[in-house]
Motif scaffolding. Structure first.
Motif, PDB file in Angstrom:
ATOM      1  N   GLU A 192      11.784 -87.208 -14.115  1.00 13.59           N
ATOM      2  CA  GLU A 192      11.200 -87.994 -14.572  1.00 13.59           C
ATOM      3  C   GLU A 192       9.661 -87.292 -14.105  1.00 13.59           C
ATOM      4  OE1 GLU A 192       9.880 -89.768 -17.688  1.00 13.59           O
ATOM      5  OE2 GLU A 192      12.253 -89.253 -17.430  1.00 13.59           O
ATOM      6  N   GLU A 193       9.955 -88.018 -12.421  1.00 11.80           N
ATOM      7  CA  GLU A 193       8.228 -86.989 -11.167  1.00 11.80           C
ATOM      8  C   GLU A 193       8.043 -85.716 -11.508  1.00 11.80           C
ATOM      9  OE1 GLU A 193       6.849 -86.989  -6.575  1.00 11.80           O
ATOM     10  OE2 GLU A 193       9.588 -87.591  -7.141  1.00 11.80           O
ATOM     11  N   LYS A 195       9.101 -84.204 -14.228  1.00  8.97           N
ATOM     12  CA  LYS A 195       8.022 -83.944 -15.804  1.00  8.97           C
ATOM     13  C   LYS A 195       6.091 -84.265 -15.769  1.00  8.97           C
ATOM     14  CE  LYS A 195       9.007 -85.178 -20.254  1.00  8.97           C
ATOM     15  NZ  LYS A 195      10.037 -86.375 -21.359  1.00  8.97           N
ATOM     16  N   GLU A 196       6.380 -85.238 -14.942  1.00 10.52           N
ATOM     17  CA  GLU A 196       5.050 -86.043 -14.403  1.00 10.52           C
ATOM     18  C   GLU A 196       4.136 -84.439 -13.797  1.00 10.52           C
ATOM     19  OE1 GLU A 196       4.788 -89.473 -12.764  1.00 10.52           O
ATOM     20  OE2 GLU A 196       6.079 -90.431 -14.401  1.00 10.52           O
ATOM     21  N   ARG A 197       4.511 -83.877 -13.012  1.00 10.39           N
ATOM     22  CA  ARG A 197       4.076 -82.425 -12.467  1.00 10.39           C
ATOM     23  C   ARG A 197       3.663 -81.523 -12.767  1.00 10.39           C
ATOM     24  NH1 ARG A 197       6.828 -83.135  -5.825  1.00 10.39           N
ATOM     25  NH2 ARG A 197       5.916 -85.237  -5.847  1.00 10.39           N
ATOM     26  N   GLU A 199       3.471 -81.919 -16.521  1.00  7.49           N
ATOM     27  CA  GLU A 199       2.782 -81.800 -17.328  1.00  7.49           C
ATOM     28  C   GLU A 199       1.328 -82.063 -16.724  1.00  7.49           C
ATOM     29  OE1 GLU A 199       3.806 -85.365 -18.825  1.00  7.49           O
ATOM     30  OE2 GLU A 199       5.449 -84.824 -20.371  1.00  7.49           O
TER      31      GLU A 199
END
Length: 533
Positions: A192-193, A195-197, A199
């Motif tokens: 998730e981290e 993925k956030e980075r 994005e």
């Protein structure tokens, strides 16, 4: 004794004398008793045999149960996940080795403890509902709970539970399986981290993601890709042809072939193409690779990035490089022309004048007595030297070019370089208006190099030079010589003459096209698109 025998005898005598019809009931009753005994004995034997068979069956069943119990204990104790048996109050009645290792406490010390005491306070309400759903409703349940071991270490566990009723009311037993999923939870958090980075990086770099589904044949785009491509997620259906409609018509076939090849052969996608966004052409880069998921599910995933700015900078850098190269070439040509002119003037004003002086002195020495006179031979040599010097001076810097222009100069060089075995003729059109001095010099040098190439290498009998001025300036030099394979001119095999011609043509956005075949002559066509300096 005598009396007894007498009485017996008498009795026996009396029985003999008794009628048979009176004795029949007694005889029948005795036979029936014997039959009944035989029947009962037979039934007892049958029951005995059945009991022996049942006993054997029970013994085999007990042996199988014992084997299953041993196997179960082996599986139970050696299982890699923790198994717990709880009573209906949540107390631990039994646990395997993996369960005691998870909670970091010996099995003997663990029995009788409340299972909820090893659960984080924040998750106890969750476990309480989970446990009572199992006990009261007898439903299979699963949940994720955070545990705290006896030593104080925390970990995440996946719980799977079911209940089995006991013999007494409200005596159900709860069976729990606990799997340590801490690594999975940590991996999901990192994902998730990441993925956030990703994005954030995609948003900052003006990029999006795409995904191709083998099952449906659709290409899915994320919101960033929709914005990048200038489309909305309502009109875009995800169909393959719908994605190709985004691509500019000039690049559509190329993109289609590349994607089909990569998808069918499972190769990496790496392609650049143009799209139309808000009625403007934009350059994008599409990259991706294959991902295999469980059960052999395949998907292509990748990114789409707007590289319009990159292309603009590359174009500007290329133009700057070309401009710098053009300026360097111009400087070289200018320096060369200046030096040629200086040498030409030196030859014309110095060497030629000296040769003329020598010839006059020879003539003043008196009339030549005969053609074989040494002075006559010397005069001829001086004439040849004067002619050769004038030709060299003309080739270095023809003053006629500045005085009369390009057509006369081309005609003059054709006459000077023609021989009895080689005819060189010229045709010019549209040159009534003079070009700039540097362009005329450049054209003259290119024609000069091409004629010299024909003289040295072609073995031709005729060379035709054509110059035609329209929107562009076209120069064609054709010979009827032995010809060659143009592909042999690539790389370092290209001659100095053609390299000079190509470098001069680039100064004026020109192109050089060489057509030739062995035995069929050669035609070199030059097109100069820029007619100003």
């Amino acid at each position: 004794m005598k009396n007894k025998r007498t009485s017996t005898g008498e009795s026996g005598k009396e029985l003999k004398d008794v009628p048979q019809d009176r004795l029949a009931p007694y005889v029948s009753r005795s036979d029936n008793n014997d039959l009944e005994k035989d029947r009962l004995l037979q039934e007892l034997q049958v029951h005995q045999f059945e009991l022996e068979m049942q006993n054997d069956e029970l013994r085999r069943t007990n042996e199988e149960l014992e084997m299953q119990r041993i196997r179960f204990l082996g599986i139970y104790e050696l299982a890699p996940i923790g198994y717990f048996i709880l009573d209906n109050h949540g107390n631990i009645r039994d646990v395997n080795s993996a369960g005691s290792q998870l909670l970091d406490i010996d099995k003997a010390d663990l029995l009788g403890r409340r299972f909820i005491s090893f659960i984080e306070i924040t998750d106890r309400d969750h476990f309480h509902r989970f446990f009572h759903d199992i006990i009261d409703r007898h439903e299979k349940r699963n949940c994720q709970i955070q545990f705290t071991s006896y030593s104080g270490q925390t970990f995440f566990g996946q719980l799977e539970g079911t209940a089995i009723d006991g013999f007494l009311p409200r005596s159900a037993t709860c069976y729990l399986a606990v799997i340590d999923i801490s690594e999975r939870i940590e991996a999901v958090a990192k994902l998730e981290e990441t993925k956030e980075r990703l994005e954030l990086a995609l948003e900052a770099s003006d990029a999006g993601t795409w995904e191709y589904d083998y099952a449906t044949g659709k290409i899915f785009l994320n919101d960033s890709s929709f914005g990048l491509c200038g489309i909305d997620n309502i009109t875009y259906t995800g169909e393959y042809h719908s994605f190709l409609d985004i691509v500019h018509s000039n690049d559509r076939y190329m993109v289609d072939q590349h994607l089909r090849t990569c998808i069918n052969h499972e190769k990496e996608v790496d392609i650049e193409f143009t799209i139309v966004r808000n009625k403007e052409k934009c350059h994008v880069s599409m990259r991706g690779h294959l991902i295999r998921r469980p059960e052999n599910v395949k998907r292509f995933v990748g990114t789409i990035m707007d590289i319009s700015e990159k292309k603009r900078l590359e174009s500007e850098a290329q133009q700057l490089k070309v401009e710098q190269q053009r300026n360097i070439t111009k400087a070289i040509i200018t320096t060369e022309a200046t030096e040629r002119k200086r040498i030409s003037e030196s030859l014309h004003a110095g060497v030629c004048q000296l040769l003329y002086g020598i010839k006059l002195n020879i003539q003043q020495m008196g009339a030549l007595k005969s053609p074989d006179d040494p002075l006559a031979n010397m005069s001829k040599l001086v004439d040849l030297a004067i002619k050769e010097t004038r030709n060299i001076a003309f080739e270095l810097a023809p003053s006629i070019l500045n005085d009369f222009g390009l057509p006369i100069t081309i005609e003059e060089i054709c006459k000077r370089l023609s021989t009895p075995r080689l005819t060189i003729r010229s045709e010019t059109k549209g040159l009534n208006k003079r070009l700039s001095s540097s362009l005329e010099t450049c054209v003259f040098r290119m024609i000069q190099d091409l004629i010299n190439n024909a003289i040295k290498h072609s073995g031709a009998g005729e060379v035709v030079v054509k110059v035609n001025r329209g929107h562009a300036l076209e120069i064609t030099v054709t010979d009827n010589g032995k010809g060659f394979d143009p592909e042999s001119l690539t790389g370092n095999t290209q001659g100095t003459g053609l390299r000079n011609v190509s470098s001069k043509a680039k100064l004026y956005d020109g192109t050089v096209d060489v057509k030739s075949q062995p035995g069929k002559g050669t035609c070199v066509k030059i097109v100069l698109n820029k007619l100003t300096d």
